[in-house]
Design an enzyme around this catalytic site. Structure first.
Site, short mmCIF file in Angstrom:
data_model
loop_
_atom_site.label_atom_id
_atom_site.label_comp_id
_atom_site.label_asym_id
_atom_site.label_seq_id
_atom_site.Cartn_x
_atom_site.Cartn_y
_atom_site.Cartn_z
N LYS A 81 -28.18 -18.30 19.35
CA LYS A 81 -27.84 -17.84 20.70
C LYS A 81 -29.02 -17.12 21.35
O LYS A 81 -29.67 -16.31 20.72
CB LYS A 81 -26.63 -16.90 20.65
N ASP B 284 -23.95 -16.18 16.81
CA ASP B 284 -25.35 -15.72 16.74
C ASP B 284 -25.65 -15.10 15.38
O ASP B 284 -24.74 -14.79 14.60
CB ASP B 284 -25.67 -14.73 17.87
C1 R5P Z 1 -23.02 -9.83 21.37
O1 R5P Z 1 -23.97 -9.60 20.65
C2 R5P Z 1 -21.60 -9.81 20.92
O2 R5P Z 1 -21.47 -9.95 19.55
C3 R5P Z 1 -20.82 -10.89 21.64
O3 R5P Z 1 -21.33 -12.14 21.26
C4 R5P Z 1 -20.92 -10.72 23.10
O4 R5P Z 1 -20.48 -9.46 23.46
C5 R5P Z 1 -20.13 -11.76 23.84
O5 R5P Z 1 -20.35 -11.61 25.20
P1 R5P Z 1 -19.95 -12.75 26.22
O6 R5P Z 1 -18.50 -13.06 25.96
O7 R5P Z 1 -20.14 -12.12 27.58
O8 R5P Z 1 -20.86 -13.90 25.99
#
Ligand code: R5P
Length: 314
Positions: free
Chosen positions: A194, A171
């Site tokens: 994302k 993202d």
């Molecule tokens: C979100 O902004 C973080 O940088 C990670 O992308 C996020 O914590 C990932 O979460 P998950 O593994 O649940 O998609």
């Protein structure tokens, strides 16, 4: 400089604390930690700490509230035992994602935790790859913000063929972190688009901005929680023509069915640090832990001798 350095660990990640102790050559201090029948936590520092420069190693990982409370109680016990300075080594900062008021009537828990640590008596925080850099500003005490990218870069240079690779952030928010890794590996950068849908825990990475065709994609993220972001980004990278996908995530939270998702995804290997312990149930041939213990040990020694930490960012 305070004459004596002492290391203590809570129960969040004792394996990491022991490794840090080995690297510093200083054994962990004796502490008794238990819970009473009524679920109240209790700590007793079992050696003299008067006038010492104390480092407590305690990531606030799962069980987040217990580990956080244990850290606060340890700080309180050390302060009341006349430690000269209390440094908290928190390689994974729980509640870090709650760092802004992005909806009406919600808390900023990362700030609340910062206030709790300061109120308990912390004099310094040593953190690593905080979800957002501005969390440093939630504290009015010094924060040494370390990064695992140097450790990842060193490992990748030694173990991977990087001749046709590109670093991809799932993202836009993580782009600066991915760029930092890409610069260290002298690679290009691409960014995923994302979006989080209704349930904030579910993410989709619908497209990738940048060239990943016929390349080895190194996905880089700070937190690997439910694995949705990472595995979706991997699938999208493959749709965009990547030849293979590996991933480097700093904090392996690995909630719910994250490991299953990783095992079923096109990701060949996921590298995580040991900021959080990797329980037996979360082990997979695809998941490789890289140790940050040496980096933490160097940081602790340099902070103690009041030297610059810049060597850790090169
Ligand atoms: C979100 O902004 C973080 O940088 C990670 O992308 C996020 O914590 C990932 O979460 P998950 O593994 O649940 O998609």
């Amino acid at each position: 400089m305070y004459s004596k350095l002492k290391l203590f660990s809570g129960r969040a990640n004792q394996e990491l604390a022991l490794e840090v102790a080995r690297h510093t050559g200083i054994p962990l201090g004796e502490v008794e930690i238990k819970k009473f029948a009524n679920d109240n936590s209790w700590v007793k520092i079992k050696e003299n700490v008067r006038g010492t420069n104390v480092f407590i190693i305690q990531p606030t990982c799962r069980p987040v509230n217990d580990n956080l409370m244990e850290l606060l109680i340890m700080i309180d016990a050390l302060r009341r035992s006349s430690a000269a300075k209390i440094n908290c080594v928190i390689p994974y900062y729980g509640y870090a994602r709650s760092d802004k008021k992005d909806q009406p009537r919600v808390p900023i828990t990362a700030k609340l935790v910062a206030d709790l640590l300061s109120t308990a008596g912390a004099d310094r925080i040593i953190a690593m790859d905080l979800h957002s850099d501005q969390i440093q500003g939630f504290f009015n005490i010094p924060v040494d913000h370390l990064t695992s990218q140097v450790t990842f870069a060193r490992y990748f240079r030694e173990h991977l063929d990087l001749s046709n690779a590109v670093v991809v952030s799932p993202d836009a928010g993580g782009a600066h972190r991915a760029r930092y890794l890409a610069e260290r590996l002298k690679l290009g950068l691409a960014i995923g688009d994302k979006r989080r849908t209704g349930n904030n825990d579910e993410a989709t990475v619908s497209s990738i901005i940048g060239d990943v065709k016929d390349k080895t994609v190194i996905l880089h993220d700070d937190i690997l929680d439910t694995g949705g972001s990472l595995t979706d980004a991997a699938r999208t990278a493959m749709q965009y023509g990547a030849s293979r996908v590996i991933a480097a995530c700093v904090h392996g939270v690995l909630s719910r069915d994250a490991v299953e998702k990783i095992n079923e995804s096109p990701i060949e290997q996921v590298f995580i640090t040991n900021s959080i312990p990797l329980p037996e149930a979360n082990r997979s041939p695809k998941i490789v832990q890289i140790s940050i213990a040496e980096m933490l040990a160097v940081a602790i020694k340099k902070i103690h001798t009041e030297e610059s930490l810049s060597i850790l960012f090169r």
